[in-house]
Design a protein around this motif. Sequence first.
Motif, mmCIF file in Angstrom:
data_model
loop_
_atom_site.group_PDB
_atom_site.id
_atom_site.type_symbol
_atom_site.label_atom_id
_atom_site.label_comp_id
_atom_site.label_asym_id
_atom_site.label_seq_id
_atom_site.Cartn_x
_atom_site.Cartn_y
_atom_site.Cartn_z
ATOM 1 N N SER A 199 0.831 -1.207 0.000
ATOM 2 C CA SER A 199 0.000 0.000 0.000
ATOM 3 C C SER A 199 0.861 1.250 0.000
ATOM 4 C CB SER A 199 -0.919 0.028 1.225
ATOM 5 O OG SER A 199 -1.646 1.250 1.267
ATOM 6 N N THR A 200 0.521 2.181 -0.872
ATOM 7 C CA THR A 200 1.175 3.490 -0.895
ATOM 8 C C THR A 200 0.181 4.601 -0.559
ATOM 9 O OG1 THR A 200 0.762 3.726 -3.283
ATOM 10 C CG2 THR A 200 2.855 2.720 -2.614
ATOM 11 N N ASP A 201 -1.016 4.207 -0.170
ATOM 12 C CA ASP A 201 -2.093 5.153 0.125
ATOM 13 C C ASP A 201 -1.990 5.630 1.572
ATOM 14 O OD1 ASP A 201 -4.354 6.666 -0.198
ATOM 15 O OD2 ASP A 201 -5.730 4.978 -0.460
ATOM 16 N N ASP A 202 -2.665 6.750 1.877
ATOM 17 C CA ASP A 202 -2.843 7.138 3.272
ATOM 18 C C ASP A 202 -3.661 6.051 3.971
ATOM 19 O OD1 ASP A 202 -1.622 9.540 2.596
ATOM 20 O OD2 ASP A 202 -3.527 10.579 2.282
ATOM 21 N N ILE A 203 -3.324 5.774 5.222
ATOM 22 C CA ILE A 203 -4.028 4.733 5.975
ATOM 23 C C ILE A 203 -4.462 5.309 7.314
ATOM 24 C CG2 ILE A 203 -3.898 2.429 6.984
ATOM 25 C CD1 ILE A 203 -1.536 1.870 5.083
ATOM 26 N N SER A 204 -5.739 5.235 7.605
ATOM 27 C CA SER A 204 -6.272 5.634 8.907
ATOM 28 C C SER A 204 -7.115 4.500 9.457
ATOM 29 C CB SER A 204 -7.125 6.905 8.794
ATOM 30 O OG SER A 204 -6.326 8.012 8.429
ATOM 31 N N VAL A 205 -6.809 4.089 10.679
ATOM 32 C CA VAL A 205 -7.499 2.968 11.322
ATOM 33 C C VAL A 205 -7.966 3.403 12.700
ATOM 34 C CG1 VAL A 205 -7.359 0.551 12.040
ATOM 35 C CG2 VAL A 205 -5.956 1.359 10.123
ATOM 36 N N MET A 206 -9.249 3.269 12.971
ATOM 37 C CA MET A 206 -9.819 3.557 14.285
ATOM 38 C C MET A 206 -10.445 2.287 14.837
ATOM 39 S SD MET A 206 -12.754 6.342 15.408
ATOM 40 C CE MET A 206 -11.706 7.775 15.202
ATOM 41 N N LEU A 207 -10.128 1.958 16.081
ATOM 42 C CA LEU A 207 -10.705 0.786 16.737
ATOM 43 C C LEU A 207 -11.513 1.255 17.941
ATOM 44 C CD1 LEU A 207 -9.029 -2.633 17.265
ATOM 45 C CD2 LEU A 207 -10.408 -1.636 19.082
ATOM 46 N N ILE A 208 -12.785 0.891 17.956
ATOM 47 C CA ILE A 208 -13.709 1.294 19.018
ATOM 48 C C ILE A 208 -14.071 0.066 19.831
ATOM 49 C CG2 ILE A 208 -15.951 2.357 19.518
ATOM 50 C CD1 ILE A 208 -15.672 3.477 16.519
ATOM 51 N N GLN A 209 -13.793 0.104 21.126
ATOM 52 C CA GLN A 209 -14.110 -1.009 22.019
ATOM 53 C C GLN A 209 -15.571 -0.864 22.454
ATOM 54 O OE1 GLN A 209 -10.547 0.273 24.280
ATOM 55 N NE2 GLN A 209 -10.156 -1.930 24.503
ATOM 56 N N LEU A 210 -16.421 -1.675 21.856
ATOM 57 C CA LEU A 210 -17.868 -1.500 22.022
ATOM 58 C C LEU A 210 -18.319 -1.762 23.458
ATOM 59 C CD1 LEU A 210 -19.093 -3.062 18.650
ATOM 60 C CD2 LEU A 210 -18.842 -0.635 19.250
#
Length: 363
Positions: free
Chosen positions: A348-359
Amino acid sequence: MPSAIKISGPTLDKTLSRTLSPSSTLSPSSSSSSSPSSPLVLRLHKPPIGMNRAFNDDAASTSSSYPPKLLKRNRPAKLDIPISIKGFGGGLATPAVDRREVVGVEDDGYSVYCRKGKRQAMEDRYSAVVNFHGDPKQAFFGIFDGHGGAKAAEFAAENLATNILDEVEARDDEEIVEAVKSGYLNTDSDFLKEDLRGGSCCVTALIRNGNLVVSNAGDCRAVMSRGGTAEALTSDHRPSRKDEKHRIETLGGYVDRCHGVWRVGSLAVSRGIGDRHLKQWVTAEPETKILPMESDLEFLILASDGLWDKVSNQEAVDVARPLCMGIQNPEPLSACEKLAELSVSRGSTDDISVMLIQLGHFR
């Protein structure tokens, strides 16, 4: 209006104006913190090895003989990405620009990790609203993937939460889908009035009254872990989707395949905020799914296509779950980072944004 807000941008609180180092993190205030206007503790780590040396080298270079030599210096590309921080006063903090390759933020109930790709500027943004009306079980989260610049993503990160929450407050719970739809469309309309270029894909999660409300416009995606099994809560909006292609062509548009990618005009997504020149076909109307916050709902991953183009839904859950579930000290931020690194390792050469929400935190 929200009583406590975490959003991608610097706080308006005059008591907090520092800039974090690339390795710093944000965490909730400790019990020793008594000021309500200073809700966060900054953990500032030592500067990377070599930073002082680089500074001294620069200083030494100024003392060389005249005329000075022009030296070529390899500097990392500047990164435009806001930091998630808490603000007060019933208003959203204004996003500003942070210039780093990577940003990681961890707070009660959610973590987010953003990594710039090969573009000159980072075009992803994110936002988080917690403790809505003083209720710790209500929250809003969003990931925004800009294209043609970061203006639309930044605008959505600033305004979409407020627009949705205003609509939600004005309607009955039975109208939640229409409330979210109006929030998206109002944000799109307001952005177009700004006469700015570009657009943004969006994925959002609203937690309210025991329900999880997930919406998207574009190819940002929401994937949930239900007892370890990945469950996609959104479907990517791309011109290759049969129903999206039909919708565009019914409106007089044209979908074509260029270099292996289906596009409407020059765009590889079929929904999003902005994109003035394609607005007749690229709608900001989201698709929304509602689920009760049942006990087997473990965590939710919101991410831009920089992750999903290289990592499958189940892989994402399998990587994150051991760091989030069944352990004494969960490490959700590490899970986000590992997912981004996995995508990069696969090209991957794209911008990467990852959010993890603990439900479980909001149940």
